[in-house]
Design a protein around this motif. Structure first.
Motif, PDB file in Angstrom:
ATOM      1  N   LEU A 157       0.888  -1.223  -0.373  1.00 30.26           N
ATOM      2  CA  LEU A 157       0.124  -0.086   0.289  1.00 30.26           C
ATOM      3  C   LEU A 157       0.694   1.017  -0.817  1.00 30.26           C
ATOM      4  CD1 LEU A 157      -2.487  -0.820   3.104  1.00 30.26           C
ATOM      5  CD2 LEU A 157      -2.634  -1.080   0.101  1.00 30.26           C
ATOM      6  N   ASP A 189       7.346   3.958  -5.258  1.00 24.35           N
ATOM      7  CA  ASP A 189       7.643   3.051  -4.499  1.00 24.35           C
ATOM      8  C   ASP A 189       7.303   1.513  -4.549  1.00 24.35           C
ATOM      9  OD1 ASP A 189       7.641   6.086  -2.468  1.00 24.35           O
ATOM     10  OD2 ASP A 189       5.667   6.298  -2.950  1.00 24.35           O
ATOM     11  N   MET A 193       9.942  -1.318  -3.114  1.00 27.40           N
ATOM     12  CA  MET A 193       9.980  -2.971  -2.547  1.00 27.40           C
ATOM     13  C   MET A 193       9.734  -4.235  -3.658  1.00 27.40           C
ATOM     14  SD  MET A 193       8.888  -1.660   1.192  1.00 27.40           S
ATOM     15  CE  MET A 193       7.841  -2.384   1.042  1.00 27.40           C
ATOM     16  N   ARG A 261      13.766  -0.553   3.270  1.00 27.36           N
ATOM     17  CA  ARG A 261      14.703   0.188   3.344  1.00 27.36           C
ATOM     18  C   ARG A 261      16.151  -0.222   4.146  1.00 27.36           C
ATOM     19  NH1 ARG A 261      11.902   6.068   4.437  1.00 27.36           N
ATOM     20  NH2 ARG A 261      11.022   5.532   2.241  1.00 27.36           N
ATOM     21  N   ALA A 262      15.938  -0.988   5.636  1.00 25.57           N
ATOM     22  CA  ALA A 262      16.141  -1.585   6.437  1.00 25.57           C
ATOM     23  C   ALA A 262      16.847  -2.455   6.394  1.00 25.57           C
ATOM     24  CB  ALA A 262      15.071  -2.140   7.521  1.00 25.57           C
ATOM     25  N   ALA A 331      17.974   3.560   8.490  1.00 22.72           N
ATOM     26  CA  ALA A 331      16.542   2.324   8.684  1.00 22.72           C
ATOM     27  C   ALA A 331      17.488   1.682   8.178  1.00 22.72           C
ATOM     28  CB  ALA A 331      15.696   2.221   7.287  1.00 22.72           C
TER      29      ALA A 331
ATOM     30  N   HIS B   8       5.032   7.157   5.600  1.00 22.18           N
ATOM     31  CA  HIS B   8       5.945   5.039   5.818  1.00 22.18           C
ATOM     32  C   HIS B   8       6.919   5.680   5.508  1.00 22.18           C
ATOM     33  CE1 HIS B   8       3.023   4.538   2.236  1.00 22.18           C
ATOM     34  NE2 HIS B   8       3.973   5.171   1.863  1.00 22.18           N
ATOM     35  N   SER B   9       8.092   6.888   5.641  1.00 23.91           N
ATOM     36  CA  SER B   9       9.607   7.109   4.977  1.00 23.91           C
ATOM     37  C   SER B   9      10.132   6.945   6.378  1.00 23.91           C
ATOM     38  CB  SER B   9       9.104   7.975   4.530  1.00 23.91           C
ATOM     39  OG  SER B   9       9.541   8.642   5.667  1.00 23.91           O
ATOM     40  N   GLY B  10      11.344   5.738   6.288  1.00 19.36           N
ATOM     41  CA  GLY B  10      12.501   6.452   7.236  1.00 19.36           C
ATOM     42  C   GLY B  10      12.532   5.916   8.604  1.00 19.36           C
ATOM     43  N   GLY B  11      13.809   5.131   9.339  1.00 20.05           N
ATOM     44  CA  GLY B  11      13.525   4.710  10.832  1.00 20.05           C
ATOM     45  C   GLY B  11      12.772   3.370  10.942  1.00 20.05           C
ATOM     46  N   ALA B  12      12.481   2.849  10.226  1.00 20.93           N
ATOM     47  CA  ALA B  12      11.888   1.906  10.788  1.00 20.93           C
ATOM     48  C   ALA B  12      12.497   0.574  11.783  1.00 20.93           C
ATOM     49  CB  ALA B  12      10.889   0.879   9.407  1.00 20.93           C
ATOM     50  N   ARG B  13      13.292   0.246  11.214  1.00 25.44           N
ATOM     51  CA  ARG B  13      14.211  -1.075  12.516  1.00 25.44           C
ATOM     52  C   ARG B  13      14.458  -0.357  13.210  1.00 25.44           C
ATOM     53  NH1 ARG B  13      18.343  -5.258   9.975  1.00 25.44           N
ATOM     54  NH2 ARG B  13      19.728  -3.501  10.507  1.00 25.44           N
ATOM     55  N   ARG B  14      15.470   1.273  13.300  1.00 27.93           N
ATOM     56  CA  ARG B  14      16.042   1.138  14.187  1.00 27.93           C
ATOM     57  C   ARG B  14      15.340   2.215  15.093  1.00 27.93           C
ATOM     58  NH1 ARG B  14      22.426  -1.489  14.350  1.00 27.93           N
ATOM     59  NH2 ARG B  14      20.976  -2.175  12.713  1.00 27.93           N
ATOM     60  N   VAL B 138       2.673  -6.688   8.102  1.00 34.75           N
ATOM     61  CA  VAL B 138       4.314  -7.552   7.440  1.00 34.75           C
ATOM     62  C   VAL B 138       5.102  -6.281   7.281  1.00 34.75           C
ATOM     63  CG1 VAL B 138       5.085  -9.078   5.849  1.00 34.75           C
ATOM     64  CG2 VAL B 138       2.925  -9.122   6.431  1.00 34.75           C
ATOM     65  N   VAL B 139       4.700  -4.987   6.757  1.00 34.92           N
ATOM     66  CA  VAL B 139       6.170  -4.141   7.075  1.00 34.92           C
ATOM     67  C   VAL B 139       4.388  -2.725   7.485  1.00 34.92           C
ATOM     68  CG1 VAL B 139       7.578  -2.309   5.817  1.00 34.92           C
ATOM     69  CG2 VAL B 139       7.122  -4.875   5.592  1.00 34.92           C
ATOM     70  N   ASP B 143       8.551   2.771   5.529  1.00 35.72           N
ATOM     71  CA  ASP B 143       9.068   2.361   4.463  1.00 35.72           C
ATOM     72  C   ASP B 143       8.185   2.584   3.217  1.00 35.72           C
ATOM     73  OD1 ASP B 143      10.926   0.677   2.583  1.00 35.72           O
ATOM     74  OD2 ASP B 143      11.609  -0.652   4.542  1.00 35.72           O
ATOM     75  N   ASP B 144       9.189   2.879   1.653  1.00 31.96           N
ATOM     76  CA  ASP B 144       8.422   2.892   0.593  1.00 31.96           C
ATOM     77  C   ASP B 144       7.200   2.659   0.582  1.00 31.96           C
ATOM     78  OD1 ASP B 144      10.921   4.189  -0.602  1.00 31.96           O
ATOM     79  OD2 ASP B 144      11.309   1.993  -1.213  1.00 31.96           O
ATOM     80  N   ALA B 146       3.647  -0.139   2.427  1.00 27.52           N
ATOM     81  CA  ALA B 146       3.165  -0.479   3.517  1.00 27.52           C
ATOM     82  C   ALA B 146       3.095  -2.151   3.728  1.00 27.52           C
ATOM     83  CB  ALA B 146       1.947   0.050   4.394  1.00 27.52           C
TER      84      ALA B 146
END
Lengths: 427, 427
Positions: A157, A189, A193, A261-262, A331, B8-14, B138-139, B143-144, B146
């Motif tokens: 999405l 986008d 992915m 991106r992570a 990320a 949903h951009s940036g910093g998802a994991r860390r 799932v995500v 991120d780019d 979801a």
């Protein structure tokens, strides 16, 4: 439904299937693709009641995307050709600069305020209803909501917005190219992915003065771009506003692995598809009132799909390479070193800016190329894949351990000062 | 990604899982729910760095919706109470009228232009990441795009937009109530198909002068409303614009039969949920500069779900009963007769307008109630269901054979003249 303005409102059952709904519509003029802001748009007086008669291949897949040779379907799908990442915009169908059109063609132009919201939507829904429905579209445009059958895969999405005077100005781009652009900016986008689009929603804010013919062309451009990527426009919304704004929501799927991106790690090589700096240069020229041509965002669906299986991380480049690689770094919890000499500069950018081209291209934005982090043991695959991607693939640097951040180095290894990281809407 | 402005951009994991991410956030003040446009909003100076700490029940279903007694979860889900179709807006958190806040509190307010797009998004994504992820997400944001896992049912898709000075004005409604409103206006489309929401995307266009605290409250209100309906906010977009505009895209599912607006037949009885005319009256008062309170759109998910199994057709009432029944008629190829005396008028509307109330209520819009076409042999079920719906259900007329169109008749059977059909953005 808000404002009864849904593109999926009204007339689904009885209104559809008009006897004349499949008559071929008037062609566009993809040959004249230079943007000429000084040229007045054609008065659409002769195009009254022109309807959207777009046919869309019904269950197209994602495989028709980048290469021009593969997009005859784009022409068939809506008469709007999308020649491989470059805009097929006709000067005839430019968005009007306000005042200009009022002065010259005022009386002849049908505007949204003349037609009214519901009449426009009813007409548009009728035309959309004429497209064949695949098994995946249960209820298409013409009701409170669209009903679709997704596959059994996870869904992707995403949503994006293009706003007049923020992302484009009147005269910079034709309505059809703007519609295409709105689709491609969003689809970028999904490519990042490793996926592709299946269904699209299109929400439009439009000023009442907007010529109906321009709105028609915009939506037609959007639909053609969607159709050429295997996606269907299944709903939307139209509302009045002070300026033109286009918000796209896309659903998509990935045929294989989904890459975030992570996942980048220190040691990964960074690759970039296509070239960068060309769109940024066009924006700079157009902002300065000079002639220019805003290129269509490239379509990197195939590249994203082919690179996904062995990429650690991917992101698309919309706000400038440095900034977007920075997002990937944050990320992933790593830093990045980019080599200025390795950047795949657009030819026009290199010619126009010379030595300043790399730092400009690295921070200008609007490229919509992909950045891919490839682990060292897979780099040979990247090279081998390259011919299949439909675009260049350039190694531009690598990820390194350290505090998230991006350095651009010249050939002597010196860190280059950057005018900015990239584009920020508010800073 | 356009403008790197994706929620949903940036910093998802860390960036996620900050140690303090679950600290309970500051409460709101649902008691003070009168809109007082003359009151200056509180300077959010004391709320700096206030984060969204909303918790959302992770795999909530659609069953917690309409009745106040069932919505403690709404409070738990985000501290924003949504008392059964009425706004719990605090005057403290009103959207500022521009100039007013500049004059009084200018120096103390952090605006979007102070914080910057990426910093706001990074912070917001971090906070969103703190919500537990169910198996269906799932995500999430960061991120780019979801990534979600839909069920095996068909999906419902809808999009809607609320625009400043078109659908609301500064001072009419608090930021949190505006966020709730954006969600509920969209979800009304899914209710009208017999379904409910599962995932939401939120695209915001905001002026750089907007106070960050207001944007935070808006998104918090949206998330709380989504959470209370069993939906998760999984992505979005933030971009600069000259005014505030909110575009929502919703994915949903229907537990059973999906009802379109096209199935109505001559002889069907028409029912309306809740009451009409209240919101329209509030808009009229507020437009005239008088005190008023724009009620929250009602949440009719349960009514839609319960009525869907035996309805021939449904539509939501956003632009006025006459206009929306007209859409149903056109889609179904029938006409409609409405009885003015049977309309379920909001009490305030009847009191304020007296004899003019029925024609006003039938054309005013902003009600977001459902209209349901019920075949005669099922009418006894509608009566029996009524207590389960969480709202009134009133028989207001019927569908008849004939050219699509809607007539409103008085008690003597005379056709009433209507000032307009309803709302049209452009006409």
């Amino acid at each position: 439904m808000r404002g009864a303005a849904q593109l999926h409102s009204g007339g689904a059952r009885r209104g559809g299937r008009r006897p004349d709904a499949r008559r071929p519509r008037q062609g566009e003029d993809p040959g004249r693709d230079a943007i000429r802001p000084d040229l007045p748009p054609e008065g659409p007086g002769g195009r009254r009641n022109q309807r959207v008669r777009t046919r869309r291949p019904d269950r197209a897949d994602h495989r028709r995307d980048a290469a021009p040779a593969q997009s005859p379907s784009a022409g068939a799908a809506g008469g709007v050709r999308t020649p491989g990442g470059r805009g097929g915009a006709s000067a005839r169908e430019e968005l009007p600069r306000q005042g200009e059109i009022d002065a010259r063609l005022g009386a002849r132009v049908r505007r949204l305020r003349d037609v009214g919201e519901h009449a426009w939507i009813a007409r548009f829904v009728r035309d959309l209803s004429s497209q064949r429905r695949g098994a995946r579209i249960v209820v298409g445009p013409g009701d409170d909501a669209a009903v679709v059958r997704p596959g059994r895969r996870a869904l992707l999405l995403t949503t994006d917005t293009l706003i007049e005077n923020v992302h484009f100005r009147a005269g910079w781009v034709s309505p059809a190219a703007l519609g295409r652009r709105a689709f491609r900016v969003s689809v970028s986008d999904l490519a990042a992915m490793g996926g592709g689009p299946t269904f699209a929603l299109l929400a439009i804010e439009a000023p009442p003065r907007l010529a109906v013919g321009h709105l028609d062309a915009l939506v037609r451009g959007f639909r053609a771009a969607a159709g050429a990527s295997g996606a269907a426009l299944v709903g939307g919304n139209l509302t009045a506003g002070s300026h033109l704004a286009i918000t796209v929501a896309l659903l998509g799927e990935a045929p294989g692995r989904i890459v975030t991106r992570a996942g980048g790690r220190a040691g990964d090589a960074l690759y970039v598809t296509g070239t960068i700096g060309g769109a940024g240069l066009a924006v700079r020229r157009l902002r300065a009132g000079r002639r220019g041509r805003l290129p269509d965002p490239p379509l990197r669906l195939r590249a994203g799909r082919e690179l996904a299986p062995f990429a650690h991380a991917m992101i698309d480049v919309s706000d400038g390479l440095v900034q977007d690689v920075g997002h990937l770094c944050r990320a992933s919890g790593v830093a990045a070193e980019l080599e200025a000499a390795s950047l795949p500069l657009a030819l026009g950018c290199r010619r126009a800016l010379g030595e300043a081209a790399p730092t400009f291209a690295a921070t200008a934005g609007e490229d919509y190329e992909l950045v891919v982090a490839v682990p060292p043991r897979r780099e040979h695959l990247a090279a081998r894949l390259s011919p299949r991607l439909g675009c260049r693939l350039s190694r531009v640097g690598r990820l390194v351990a350290g505090r998230p951040g991006v350095r651009l180095r010249d050939a002597a290894g010196r860190v280059l000062a950057l005018p900015r990281d990239g584009f920020d809407h508010f800073a």
